[in-house]
Structure formats: structure tokens, C-alpha cells
Design an enzyme around this catalytic site. Structure first.
Site, PDB file in Angstrom:
ATOM      1  N   LYS A 170     -41.020   6.426 -29.663  1.00 32.87           N
ATOM      2  CA  LYS A 170     -41.811   7.100 -28.528  1.00 32.87           C
ATOM      3  C   LYS A 170     -41.232   8.752 -28.256  1.00 32.87           C
ATOM      4  O   LYS A 170     -42.221   9.544 -28.039  1.00 32.87           O
ATOM      5  CB  LYS A 170     -42.032   6.221 -27.428  1.00 32.87           C
ATOM      6  CG  LYS A 170     -42.517   6.962 -26.097  1.00 32.87           C
ATOM      7  CD  LYS A 170     -44.203   6.920 -26.230  1.00 32.87           C
ATOM      8  CE  LYS A 170     -44.489   7.759 -24.818  1.00 32.87           C
ATOM      9  NZ  LYS A 170     -45.979   7.763 -24.650  1.00 32.87           N
ATOM     10  N   LYS A 238     -39.833  14.041 -17.956  1.00 32.68           N
ATOM     11  CA  LYS A 238     -38.935  12.804 -18.008  1.00 32.68           C
ATOM     12  C   LYS A 238     -38.883  12.280 -19.328  1.00 32.68           C
ATOM     13  O   LYS A 238     -37.725  11.991 -20.045  1.00 32.68           O
ATOM     14  CB  LYS A 238     -39.733  11.593 -17.237  1.00 32.68           C
ATOM     15  CG  LYS A 238     -39.164  10.342 -17.014  1.00 32.68           C
ATOM     16  CD  LYS A 238     -39.563   9.174 -18.111  1.00 32.68           C
ATOM     17  CE  LYS A 238     -41.250   9.004 -17.701  1.00 32.68           C
ATOM     18  NZ  LYS A 238     -41.497   7.625 -18.780  1.00 32.68           N
TER      19      LYS A 238
HETATM   20  P1  NAP Z   1     -48.034   6.074 -12.513  1.00 33.92           P
HETATM   21  O1  NAP Z   1     -49.811   5.993 -12.283  1.00 33.92           O
HETATM   22  O2  NAP Z   1     -47.287   7.034 -11.845  1.00 33.92           O
HETATM   23  O3  NAP Z   1     -47.554   4.525 -12.156  1.00 33.92           O
HETATM   24  C1  NAP Z   1     -46.100   4.125 -12.168  1.00 33.92           C
HETATM   25  C2  NAP Z   1     -46.272   2.765 -11.745  1.00 33.92           C
HETATM   26  O4  NAP Z   1     -44.786   2.334 -11.972  1.00 33.92           O
HETATM   27  C3  NAP Z   1     -46.815   2.248 -10.334  1.00 33.92           C
HETATM   28  O5  NAP Z   1     -47.390   1.036 -10.364  1.00 33.92           O
HETATM   29  C4  NAP Z   1     -45.565   2.364  -9.354  1.00 33.92           C
HETATM   30  O6  NAP Z   1     -45.694   1.615  -8.358  1.00 33.92           O
HETATM   31  C5  NAP Z   1     -44.532   1.560 -10.438  1.00 33.92           C
HETATM   32  N1  NAP Z   1     -43.198   1.902  -9.921  1.00 33.92           N
HETATM   33  C6  NAP Z   1     -42.527   3.124 -10.201  1.00 33.92           C
HETATM   34  N2  NAP Z   1     -41.201   2.896  -9.659  1.00 33.92           N
HETATM   35  C7  NAP Z   1     -41.285   1.576  -9.275  1.00 33.92           C
HETATM   36  C8  NAP Z   1     -39.745   0.896  -8.955  1.00 33.92           C
HETATM   37  N3  NAP Z   1     -38.822   1.383  -8.706  1.00 33.92           N
HETATM   38  N4  NAP Z   1     -40.156  -0.338  -8.597  1.00 33.92           N
HETATM   39  C9  NAP Z   1     -41.349  -0.824  -8.744  1.00 33.92           C
HETATM   40  N5  NAP Z   1     -42.504  -0.111  -9.374  1.00 33.92           N
HETATM   41  C10 NAP Z   1     -42.508   0.934  -9.468  1.00 33.92           C
HETATM   42  O7  NAP Z   1     -47.575   5.920 -14.159  1.00 33.92           O
HETATM   43  P2  NAP Z   1     -48.238   5.707 -15.514  1.00 33.92           P
HETATM   44  O8  NAP Z   1     -49.212   6.899 -15.962  1.00 33.92           O
HETATM   45  O9  NAP Z   1     -49.016   4.361 -15.091  1.00 33.92           O
HETATM   46  O10 NAP Z   1     -46.937   5.519 -16.514  1.00 33.92           O
HETATM   47  C11 NAP Z   1     -46.374   4.355 -16.501  1.00 33.92           C
HETATM   48  C12 NAP Z   1     -45.289   4.399 -17.852  1.00 33.92           C
HETATM   49  O11 NAP Z   1     -46.313   4.473 -18.844  1.00 33.92           O
HETATM   50  C13 NAP Z   1     -44.582   5.593 -17.677  1.00 33.92           C
HETATM   51  O12 NAP Z   1     -43.182   5.381 -18.193  1.00 33.92           O
HETATM   52  C14 NAP Z   1     -45.158   6.812 -18.566  1.00 33.92           C
HETATM   53  O13 NAP Z   1     -44.413   7.475 -19.059  1.00 33.92           O
HETATM   54  C15 NAP Z   1     -45.897   5.834 -19.536  1.00 33.92           C
HETATM   55  N6  NAP Z   1     -47.208   6.330 -19.968  1.00 33.92           N
HETATM   56  C16 NAP Z   1     -48.026   7.007 -19.457  1.00 33.92           C
HETATM   57  C17 NAP Z   1     -49.161   7.623 -20.159  1.00 33.92           C
HETATM   58  C18 NAP Z   1     -50.203   8.104 -19.427  1.00 33.92           C
HETATM   59  O14 NAP Z   1     -51.029   8.968 -20.197  1.00 33.92           O
HETATM   60  N7  NAP Z   1     -50.355   8.331 -18.186  1.00 33.92           N
HETATM   61  C19 NAP Z   1     -49.250   7.478 -21.570  1.00 33.92           C
HETATM   62  C20 NAP Z   1     -48.394   6.776 -22.298  1.00 33.92           C
HETATM   63  C21 NAP Z   1     -47.155   6.167 -21.739  1.00 33.92           C
HETATM   64  P3  NAP Z   1     -46.332   2.152  -7.038  1.00 33.92           P
HETATM   65  O15 NAP Z   1     -47.663   1.927  -7.059  1.00 33.92           O
HETATM   66  O16 NAP Z   1     -45.673   1.544  -5.893  1.00 33.92           O
HETATM   67  O17 NAP Z   1     -45.737   3.578  -7.123  1.00 33.92           O
END
Ligand code: NAP
Length: 292
Positions: A170, A238
Site C-alpha cells: 500500500k 499520512k
Molecule cells: P474516515 O471516513 O475519516 O473514517 C475513519 C474511521 O476511523 C471512523 O469510523 C472513525 O470513527 C474511526 N476512528 C478514527 N480514530 C479512531 C480511534 N482512535 N478509535 C476508534 N475509532 C477511530 O476515513 P476513511 O476514508 O474511512 O479511511 C479509513 C482508512 O482507510 C484509513 O486508514 C485510510 O487511509 C484508508 N483508505 C481510505 C480510502 C479512501 O478513499 N477514503 C482509500 C483507501 C484506504 P469516528 O466516526 O468516531 O470519527
């Protein structure tokens, strides 16, 4: 198989929905209650804590923001480790550091719990459609157990090596994207400054060696100087931090990634952290005296 799911954000909410649609009994938790509320209509049971998720599951998927967040849901107060029984499998699909992943797997192994790292590519669109590309690190036997679950969320599943290898793949993906976004941004800005018809330029280049997904799908945003999501600048920064750490550990030199990480730091400082990552063009435009 009873599947647990921790983290119902942009990615996790859509992925958990696909698991429920595929017929898995899903127990899920999100730190902030009320997110992805529509999951209840699909039969997903919402739990009060990660420990409750673990106690109700044979396999638990985690997809939260960053390395300390994965550590918190695994080993923090009322974390997954507290509710895990020997034989359970954790599949972490967040994008985090490979070295921390290996550490987490070692700590889980002491409890008799297996772990795969299975970060994804394909964005929020791929998460909704169930067409993610999934890079898996860990034991082949664990992947055999997890495969039906992963197949409900992704269309390409590649076993790339031992635990942590998925995260390393990744990181490579995000490094390549850094060059692609910066290269397209510079090309678009040069075309504007040279007085060219940018849309015609993009069409002309699309059959040649400069073609890419970023050129085809993000050059228009760079021309408009408008950057709706997509994939957040803050999340790509990040990921480049993870890649640069891996580069330090392995002796790789990544000058483009380091530059891109600093450009993104500047964008975040100016309040653009939630823009799509194609906003790196904002910085190149400003350096070239193109405002608005
Ligand atoms: P997001 O919408 O910002 O969601 C983040 C999630 O993590 C939320 O459910 C958040 O809970 C939870 N979280 C964060 N810190 C936490 C903690 N300390 N304890 C418990 N829960 C916590 O992000 P996302 O886009 O879904 O991305 C999630 C992961 O997938 C990341 O590592 C990102 O790099 C990866 N990713 C993202 C994409 C993309 O296109 N978005 C593509 C590939 C990979 P709350 O709701 O309470 O904030």
C-alpha cells in the site's frame, strides 16, 4: 461465520454494508454513535464497544484512520483484545505502518489470535461497489479463512507476503500516486501558462505514454481549481509519512514523495486538508502565479 466490524467511516460503512448484503451476520461498532445508521436496516447489530464486537465474532475487520487508532481499538480500554478468544482472526484493512502491524500481530498471537493486514485501494467508490483491490500480508491459512469475507468487499485479493507486507505494498501504491498527481498538476499548469486548450491537450495525450488514471480523472479538477472528494489530502499525507518511514528503515530514497508530503503539509496548514488530493495542483498554480 460471525463477522465483527470496527470503524464505520467513509470506507468501513460501505464495506460493512456489503458484508451484510452478502449474508454475513455482522456485529459492528463505531466510536461516534449514529454513523452509518442505515446498517441497522441491513440487519447489522450495533455493539457498544470493540470488546463486545470481539466477543460476538469469529473474525473482526478493523478500518480506522491511523496507526495509533488501530492500537486503540485493538488494545485500548474495552478493546478487541479484551474480548478475543483463541482462534479468532483480526483483519486490519486500515492504512498504517508495516512495523506497527507486525508488533500488533505479535501481541495478538500471545492471545492465540491470528492477524492479517489487508489494506485497500479503490477509494470510496470501490468500497461502495465492493470492487476494492486488497493487498494481504500474513499466513496463507488465515487468508483461506478470511477469503469469503474479503471477497464480499473486493474484486482483487493478492497475497503479497508475511504480516506487514500488505501495508508495504500500500505504501508503494501511495508513492506512485504522489508522482502521478504532481506530474499531472505540473503538466496542467504548464498547458495553462502556455495558452493551450487544456482539455484538448488531455485528450491528445490520453492515447500516448503520459496517459494515467490521474490524467483522465483529475486533470479537469486541476483546470477548474476545484477539488471535491475523492481522497483527502490529509489521508494521503499520512500515507506518505508511512512510506517515508519505510524508506528510512530500508535505505530507499524518495525525493518526490518527500516533496509531495511537504506540499500537502502546506495545503493542510492553509485549511485544505479535506480537499481531494488533486489539490496539490493548487500549490503548483500558486507557485506559477495562477490565482483562482
Ligand atoms: P474516515 O471516513 O475519516 O473514517 C475513519 C474511521 O476511523 C471512523 O469510523 C472513525 O470513527 C474511526 N476512528 C478514527 N480514530 C479512531 C480511534 N482512535 N478509535 C476508534 N475509532 C477511530 O476515513 P476513511 O476514508 O474511512 O479511511 C479509513 C482508512 O482507510 C484509513 O486508514 C485510510 O487511509 C484508508 N483508505 C481510505 C480510502 C479512501 O478513499 N477514503 C482509500 C483507501 C484506504 P469516528 O466516526 O468516531 O470519527
Amino acid at each position: 461465520m460471525r463477522v465483527g466490524f470496527v470503524g464505520l467511516g467513509t470506507m468501513g460503512g460501505a464495506m460493512a454494508a456489503n458484508l451484510a448484503r452478502a449474508g454475513f451476520a455482522v456485529t459492528a461498532w463505531n466510536r461516534t454513535p449514529g454513523r452509518a445508521a442505515e446498517l441497522a436496516d441491513l440487519g447489522v447489530r450495533l455493539a457498544a464497544s470493540p470488546v463486545e464486537v470481539a466477543a460476538a465474532s469469529d473474525l473482526v475487520v478493523t478500518i480506522v484512520s491511523d496507526t495509533p487508532d488501530v492500537e486503540a481499538v485493538l488494545f485500548g480500554d474495552r478493546g478487541i483484545a479484551d474480548g478475543a478468544t483463541p482462534g479468532m482472526l483480526v483483519v486490519d484493512m486500515s492504512t498504517i505502518a508495516p512495523s506497527a502491524t507486525r508488533d500488533f500481530a505479535t501481541r495478538l498471537a500471545r492471545l492465540g489470535v491470528g492477524m492479517l493486514d489487508a489494506p485497500v485501494s479503490g477509494g470510496s467508490e470501490g468500497a461502495k461497489k465492493g470492487t476494492l483491490s486488497i493487498f494481504v500480508g500474513g499466513e496463507a491459512a488465515d487468508l483461506d479463512r478470511a477469503r469469503p469475507v474479503l471477497a464480499a468487499m473486493g474484486s482483487t485479493i493478492t497475497h503479497v507476503g508475511p504480516i506487514g507486507a500488505g501495508q508495504a505494498v500500500k505504501a508503494v501504491n501511495q508513492v506512485i500516486l504522489a508522482g502521478a498527481y504532481l506530474g499531472v498538476a505540473e503538466g496542467v499548469v504548464l498547458a495553462i501558462k502556455a495558452g493551450l486548450d487544456v482539455e484538448q491537450v488531455v485528450a491528445a495525450l490520453s492515447g500516448g505514454a503520459a496517459q494515467s488514471w490521474v490524467l483522465a480523472n483529475r486533470s479537469g479538477r486541476m483546470l477548474e481549481n476545484d477539488y471535491p472528494l475523492g481522497f483527502k489530502v490529509a489521508l494521503h499525507r499520512k500515507d506518505l509519512g508511512i512510506a517515508l518511514q519505510l524508506a528510512r528503515e530500508t535505505g530507499a530514497a524518495l525525493p518526490i514523495s518527500a516533496l509531495c508530503e511537504q506540499i500537502e503539509a502546506g495545503l493542510i496548514g492553509k485549511g485544505h486538508g479535506d480537499d481531494d488530493v488533486s489539490a496539490v495542483a493548487r500549490a503548483i498554480r500558486e507557485l506559477s502565479g495562477l490565482q483562482g
